[in-house]
Design a protein around this motif. Structure first.
Motif, PDB file in Angstrom:
ATOM      1  N   SER A  85       1.604   5.606  -0.454  1.00 37.27           N
ATOM      2  CA  SER A  85       1.185   6.481  -1.539  1.00 37.27           C
ATOM      3  C   SER A  85       1.991   6.197  -2.794  1.00 37.27           C
ATOM      4  N   MET A  86       3.287   5.968  -2.628  1.00 29.67           N
ATOM      5  CA  MET A  86       4.134   5.666  -3.778  1.00 29.67           C
ATOM      6  C   MET A  86       3.776   4.323  -4.398  1.00 29.67           C
ATOM      7  N   ALA A  87       3.266   3.410  -3.588  1.00 24.68           N
ATOM      8  CA  ALA A  87       2.822   2.133  -4.148  1.00 24.68           C
ATOM      9  C   ALA A  87       1.691   2.362  -5.144  1.00 24.68           C
ATOM     10  N   GLU A  88       0.832   3.330  -4.842  1.00 23.49           N
ATOM     11  CA  GLU A  88      -0.244   3.663  -5.779  1.00 23.49           C
ATOM     12  C   GLU A  88       0.313   4.318  -7.033  1.00 23.49           C
ATOM     13  N   VAL A  89       1.332   5.170  -6.851  1.00 24.17           N
ATOM     14  CA  VAL A  89       1.968   5.798  -8.010  1.00 24.17           C
ATOM     15  C   VAL A  89       2.662   4.739  -8.868  1.00 24.17           C
TER      16      VAL A  89
END
Length: 228
Positions: A85-89
């Protein structure tokens, strides 16, 4: 050479000894059989208890190992999911990141949430109100995952969050991995809520803002009625 009488006497003595030996053997067998009937249940019970205890210990050890492995697996999966999810952020621009943080605030019940979307906002990238009426001011820093927030960054926010914007809850959120020791110490002294990458990841995955506020700062301010 022994006389015939003596030889007969010896034979008779030998036969008597053999007879008494047979009687003693029979008595021993009978005694053993009688006592064994009383002893063998105890021995069997002890042996059974040893077997059961050994099997129980082995099962308990295996259960504990399985629980430990399951917890470790879950922790790894949660960390992996958070990083996904943080990769998307991480792929967001700084403007989109501010919009995204504003969306998280709305998701958790904040009202009148606005985004400045420009530089020169004096540290107020996002402004809104918590459900209990406290004014929320958020500073968003879109940093590389391995970068830390410096004390200079924190000082700027400390100087404006409450004096310029009247924040009850001042929230500094970053995609960076951590705050420096000096920056975190300043945040704690000035009651700034500091959300580094891991805490942001928890927020992204569904943790409520109210549960995150006490972790790196108490939040401060008192509940008041939301503005009309």
């Amino acid at each position: 050479m022994a006389s015939p009488r003596r030889r007969r006497s010896r034979k008779r003595t030998r036969r008597q000894l053999q007879g008494w030996g047979a009687v003693a053997a029979a008595v021993a067998v009978v005694w053993a059989a009688g006592h064994w009937a009383a002893v063998w249940p105890v021995l069997a019970g002890v042996l059974g208890a040893v077997v059961v205890c050994g099997a129980g210990w082995a099962l308990l050890r295996a259960h504990r190992l399985a629980i430990g492995e399951d917890r470790q697996w879950r922790a790894q999966e949660e960390a992996r999911a958070r990083e996904l999810s943080m990769a998307e952020v991480d792929a967001l621009s700084w403007q989109d990141f501010e919009m995204y943080v504003a969306g998280l605030c709305r998701r958790d019940g904040c009202t009148k949430v606005v985004v400045s979307g420009k530089s020169g906002d004096l540290g107020a990238d996002v402004i809104g109100y918590l459900a209990d009426g406290r004014k929320l001011v958020v500073q968003c820093k879109k940093y590389a995952p391995n970068r830390s927030v410096s004390s200079q960054d924190m000082q700027k926010f400390v100087g404006t969050a409450r004096l310029e914007h009247g924040a009850d809850v001042a929230l500094f959120v970053t995609t960076g991995r951590m705050f420096t020791k000096a920056a975190l110490g300043l945040a704690l002294r000035q009651d700034i809520v500091a959300l580094h990458r891991d805490l942001l990841g928890s927020w992204v995955k569904g943790a409520r803002l109210e549960s995150l506020i006490p972790l790196n700062g108490s939040g401060g301010g008192t509940a008041r009625r939301p503005p009309a």
